[in-house]
Motif scaffolding. Structure first.
Motif, PDB file in Angstrom:
ATOM      1  N   ARG A   1      88.589  25.635 -56.261  1.00 14.58           N
ATOM      2  CA  ARG A   1      89.553  26.525 -55.633  1.00 14.58           C
ATOM      3  C   ARG A   1      88.900  27.296 -54.488  1.00 14.58           C
ATOM      4  O   ARG A   1      87.677  27.476 -54.469  1.00 14.58           O
ATOM      5  CB  ARG A   1      90.121  27.513 -56.657  1.00 14.58           C
ATOM      6  CG  ARG A   1      91.040  26.860 -57.681  1.00 14.58           C
ATOM      7  CD  ARG A   1      91.656  27.878 -58.604  1.00 14.58           C
ATOM      8  NE  ARG A   1      90.638  28.679 -59.300  1.00 14.58           N
ATOM      9  CZ  ARG A   1      90.910  29.487 -60.322  1.00 14.58           C
ATOM     10  NH1 ARG A   1      92.156  29.591 -60.761  1.00 14.58           N
ATOM     11  NH2 ARG A   1      89.955  30.166 -60.892  1.00 14.58           N
ATOM     12  N   ARG A   2      89.727  27.792 -53.600  1.00 11.52           N
ATOM     13  CA  ARG A   2      89.197  28.516 -52.439  1.00 11.52           C
ATOM     14  C   ARG A   2      88.365  29.719 -52.884  1.00 11.52           C
ATOM     15  O   ARG A   2      87.316  30.006 -52.323  1.00 11.52           O
ATOM     16  CB  ARG A   2      90.350  28.969 -51.540  1.00 11.52           C
ATOM     17  CG  ARG A   2      89.892  29.725 -50.306  1.00 11.52           C
ATOM     18  CD  ARG A   2      91.050  29.976 -49.368  1.00 11.52           C
ATOM     19  NE  ARG A   2      91.588  28.713 -48.855  1.00 11.52           N
ATOM     20  CZ  ARG A   2      92.628  28.648 -48.021  1.00 11.52           C
ATOM     21  NH1 ARG A   2      93.240  29.753 -47.631  1.00 11.52           N
ATOM     22  NH2 ARG A   2      93.059  27.473 -47.598  1.00 11.52           N
ATOM     23  N   VAL A   3      88.841  30.423 -53.890  1.00  7.91           N
ATOM     24  CA  VAL A   3      88.101  31.576 -54.424  1.00  7.91           C
ATOM     25  C   VAL A   3      87.786  31.291 -55.890  1.00  7.91           C
ATOM     26  O   VAL A   3      88.608  31.566 -56.775  1.00  7.91           O
ATOM     27  CB  VAL A   3      88.911  32.882 -54.289  1.00  7.91           C
ATOM     28  CG1 VAL A   3      88.096  34.058 -54.817  1.00  7.91           C
ATOM     29  CG2 VAL A   3      89.338  33.118 -52.846  1.00  7.91           C
ATOM     30  N   SER A   4      86.638  30.719 -56.134  1.00 12.18           N
ATOM     31  CA  SER A   4      86.230  30.448 -57.513  1.00 12.18           C
ATOM     32  C   SER A   4      85.615  31.692 -58.137  1.00 12.18           C
ATOM     33  O   SER A   4      85.052  32.543 -57.448  1.00 12.18           O
ATOM     34  CB  SER A   4      85.220  29.301 -57.554  1.00 12.18           C
ATOM     35  OG  SER A   4      84.102  29.605 -56.744  1.00 12.18           O
ATOM     36  N   LYS A   5      85.726  31.786 -59.463  1.00  6.89           N
ATOM     37  CA  LYS A   5      85.221  32.953 -60.185  1.00  6.89           C
ATOM     38  C   LYS A   5      84.006  32.569 -61.019  1.00  6.89           C
ATOM     39  O   LYS A   5      83.872  31.419 -61.461  1.00  6.89           O
ATOM     40  CB  LYS A   5      86.315  33.511 -61.089  1.00  6.89           C
ATOM     41  CG  LYS A   5      87.571  33.952 -60.352  1.00  6.89           C
ATOM     42  CD  LYS A   5      88.625  34.428 -61.334  1.00  6.89           C
ATOM     43  CE  LYS A   5      89.909  34.826 -60.622  1.00  6.89           C
ATOM     44  NZ  LYS A   5      90.956  35.253 -61.582  1.00  6.89           N
ATOM     45  N   LYS A   6      83.168  33.560 -61.260  1.00 10.62           N
ATOM     46  CA  LYS A   6      81.981  33.304 -62.088  1.00 10.62           C
ATOM     47  C   LYS A   6      82.389  32.902 -63.499  1.00 10.62           C
ATOM     48  O   LYS A   6      81.736  32.052 -64.131  1.00 10.62           O
ATOM     49  CB  LYS A   6      81.097  34.548 -62.126  1.00 10.62           C
ATOM     50  CG  LYS A   6      79.774  34.313 -62.851  1.00 10.62           C
ATOM     51  CD  LYS A   6      78.886  35.538 -62.837  1.00 10.62           C
ATOM     52  CE  LYS A   6      79.360  36.571 -63.834  1.00 10.62           C
ATOM     53  NZ  LYS A   6      78.374  37.651 -64.040  1.00 10.62           N
TER      54      LYS A   6
ATOM     55  N   ASP B   1      84.779  31.063 -64.389  1.00  7.31           N
ATOM     56  CA  ASP B   1      85.121  29.636 -64.435  1.00  7.31           C
ATOM     57  C   ASP B   1      83.877  28.797 -64.704  1.00  7.31           C
ATOM     58  O   ASP B   1      83.899  27.860 -65.508  1.00  7.31           O
ATOM     59  CB  ASP B   1      85.756  29.201 -63.113  1.00  7.31           C
ATOM     60  CG  ASP B   1      87.109  29.858 -62.871  1.00  7.31           C
ATOM     61  OD1 ASP B   1      87.782  30.189 -63.862  1.00  7.31           O
ATOM     62  OD2 ASP B   1      87.469  30.062 -61.695  1.00  7.31           O
TER      63      ASP B   1
ATOM     64  N   LYS C   1      76.896  30.108 -55.192  1.00 13.41           N
ATOM     65  CA  LYS C   1      77.956  31.038 -54.810  1.00 13.41           C
ATOM     66  C   LYS C   1      77.633  32.478 -55.182  1.00 13.41           C
ATOM     67  O   LYS C   1      78.102  33.422 -54.539  1.00 13.41           O
ATOM     68  CB  LYS C   1      79.277  30.621 -55.479  1.00 13.41           C
ATOM     69  CG  LYS C   1      79.892  29.344 -54.924  1.00 13.41           C
ATOM     70  CD  LYS C   1      81.200  29.044 -55.622  1.00 13.41           C
ATOM     71  CE  LYS C   1      81.884  27.821 -54.999  1.00 13.41           C
ATOM     72  NZ  LYS C   1      82.409  28.109 -53.648  1.00 13.41           N
ATOM     73  N   PHE C   2      76.861  32.661 -56.245  1.00 13.97           N
ATOM     74  CA  PHE C   2      76.599  34.018 -56.751  1.00 13.97           C
ATOM     75  C   PHE C   2      75.094  34.273 -56.848  1.00 13.97           C
ATOM     76  O   PHE C   2      74.564  34.586 -57.920  1.00 13.97           O
ATOM     77  CB  PHE C   2      77.261  34.211 -58.119  1.00 13.97           C
ATOM     78  CG  PHE C   2      78.733  33.892 -58.140  1.00 13.97           C
ATOM     79  CD1 PHE C   2      79.660  34.778 -57.631  1.00 13.97           C
ATOM     80  CD2 PHE C   2      79.182  32.678 -58.655  1.00 13.97           C
ATOM     81  CE1 PHE C   2      81.023  34.483 -57.649  1.00 13.97           C
ATOM     82  CE2 PHE C   2      80.532  32.367 -58.677  1.00 13.97           C
ATOM     83  CZ  PHE C   2      81.450  33.282 -58.163  1.00 13.97           C
TER      84      PHE C   2
END
Length: 382
Positions: free
Chosen positions: A45-50, A52, A102-103
């Motif tokens: 997704r465009r804005v992935s979450k930690k 996930d 990403k993080f």
């Protein structure tokens, strides 16, 4: 969706191997594909979450745990290793690698990755992850501690662990955690040396073997032509060897008495003159399974540093006085009298009347000898 299709293709060989081995059924592998596709779709997704990434990794961990249990229960041969033997663990690592791209700033994520690699026995990977994490977060003490612990457990390398902690201290001079772990490391190092020297039969004192015989520890030679009482007849080489051996014995004695640990404690006190540091160091030394002589020597040095650094502080005086009455097994006998006298003298030297009064009141409420209570009360300044 190209990434999702790519990941689906990558899992075909491992799923086929799992079915052929009888670990999972065809129906179960279809469910695995479905779950993984859902996770992969969430990650692209465009804005992935930690969360996930973490849910995906948790699913793969539970899947690997199930695989191992079934292999054990069904007694499936584990050798030779096939792709399914390591693919689930490798996928967990892959998920964390993608998450950290990403993080990168999330220290907790780095620590989770390190612990996962440690749990799976990936020693080389742990070292690489620690190095990358420290490079990105040089101001995080826990990363240095994890890396040093890995060096000790995996490679049994005190020098590498010490270098990591020294680097961590340079970057985090006021971290009580860093100094505490450095003291712990040096305690471990001294104890390991003591055990090694015991196995090798190394004892304090000269043990040099000369050309004419063996030294007996007092500078005399047995079995040679030298005079046994005067030592006459020794060559210059033998005399120099004896001096070197004496110097080595003296150095070993200093190490066994905690010279290295004492140096670290003094440096820590200069950098962080706080009671929180001294309390942590005291706890580490008391709990460490070291010899009684080493523990007493290090604690004696610690209390001396506390007195010279924070001598007038109420908490510091409480520590200095409390060490005498700590661990009393009975409230009767000479041991209690001597301990209370030493603790009472600490308060009298400090001049802290209120704290002294509280100390006297606390012990007068205990079941101790009446004469001892009278001594404490009379010593208290009005």
């Amino acid at each position: 969706m190209e990434r999702v299709h790519f990941e689906q293709e990558q899992m075909l060989d491992e799923l086929k191997d799992l079915v052929e081995k009888g670990v999972f059924t065809v129906k179960e592998t279809k469910e695995i594909v479905r779950r993984r596709t859902a996770f992969e779709t969430a990650l692209v997704r465009r804005v992935s979450k930690k969360t996930d990434f973490l849910r995906y990794a948790a699913y793969e961990m539970s899947l690997e745990e199930l695989r191992r249990k079934r292999v054990e229960r069904l007694k499936i041969p584990t050798t030779p290793a096939t792709i399914s033997s390591y693919s689930l663990v490798r996928r967990q690592f892959h998920i964390f690698e993608r998450a950290l791209k990403k993080f990168k700033a999330d220290v907790g994520l780095w620590i989770q990755y390190i612990k996962l690699a440690q749990r799976e026995g990936a020693r080389a990977l742990v070292g690489r992850i620690c190095a990358r994490a420290i490079q990105l977060h040089p101001g995080t003490p826990s990363l240095y501690i994890l890396a040093a612990s890995h060096e000790l457990k995996a490679g049994q390398s005190p020098a590498a662990a010490r270098a990591l902690l020294q680097r961590g201290v340079r970057m985090n001079k006021e971290s009580v955690e860093m100094w505490r772990e450095w003291v712990r490391l040096e305690m471990v190092f001294v104890e390991s040396l003591r055990r090694r020297w015991e196995v090798l039969g190394i004892v304090e004192g000269p043990t040099t073997i000369s050309a004419g015989g063996q030294k007996n520890g007092k500078g005399k030679v047995k079995g040679g032509e030298a005079d046994e009482e005067t030592g006459e007849g020794e060559t210059e080489v033998e005399k120099q060897a004896e001096k070197d051996d004496d110097a080595g014995a003296a150095a070993r004695k200093e190490i066994m008495e905690g010279a290295i640990v004492k140096t670290v404690i003094s440096s820590a006190a200069a950098a962080v003159p706080k009671m929180s540091l001294f309390r942590e160091v005291e706890r580490v030394v008391e709990e460490h399974p070291a010899s009684a002589g080493l523990r007493e020597a290090v604690l004696g040095h610690l209390y001396g540093v506390v007195r010279s650094t924070l001598g007038g502080d109420a908490e510091a005086v409480g520590m200095l006085a409390g060490r005498h009455v700590k661990g009393l097994t009975s409230l009767r006998g000479v041991e209690v009298v001597e301990a209370l006298q030493l603790a009472n003298e600490e308060y009298l030297r400090s001049g802290l009347e209120r704290e002294h009064g509280e100390f006297v009141k606390e012990w007068c409420l205990k079941d101790i000898d009446e004469a001892l209570k009278k001594y404490l009360v009379c010593s208290k300044k009005d």
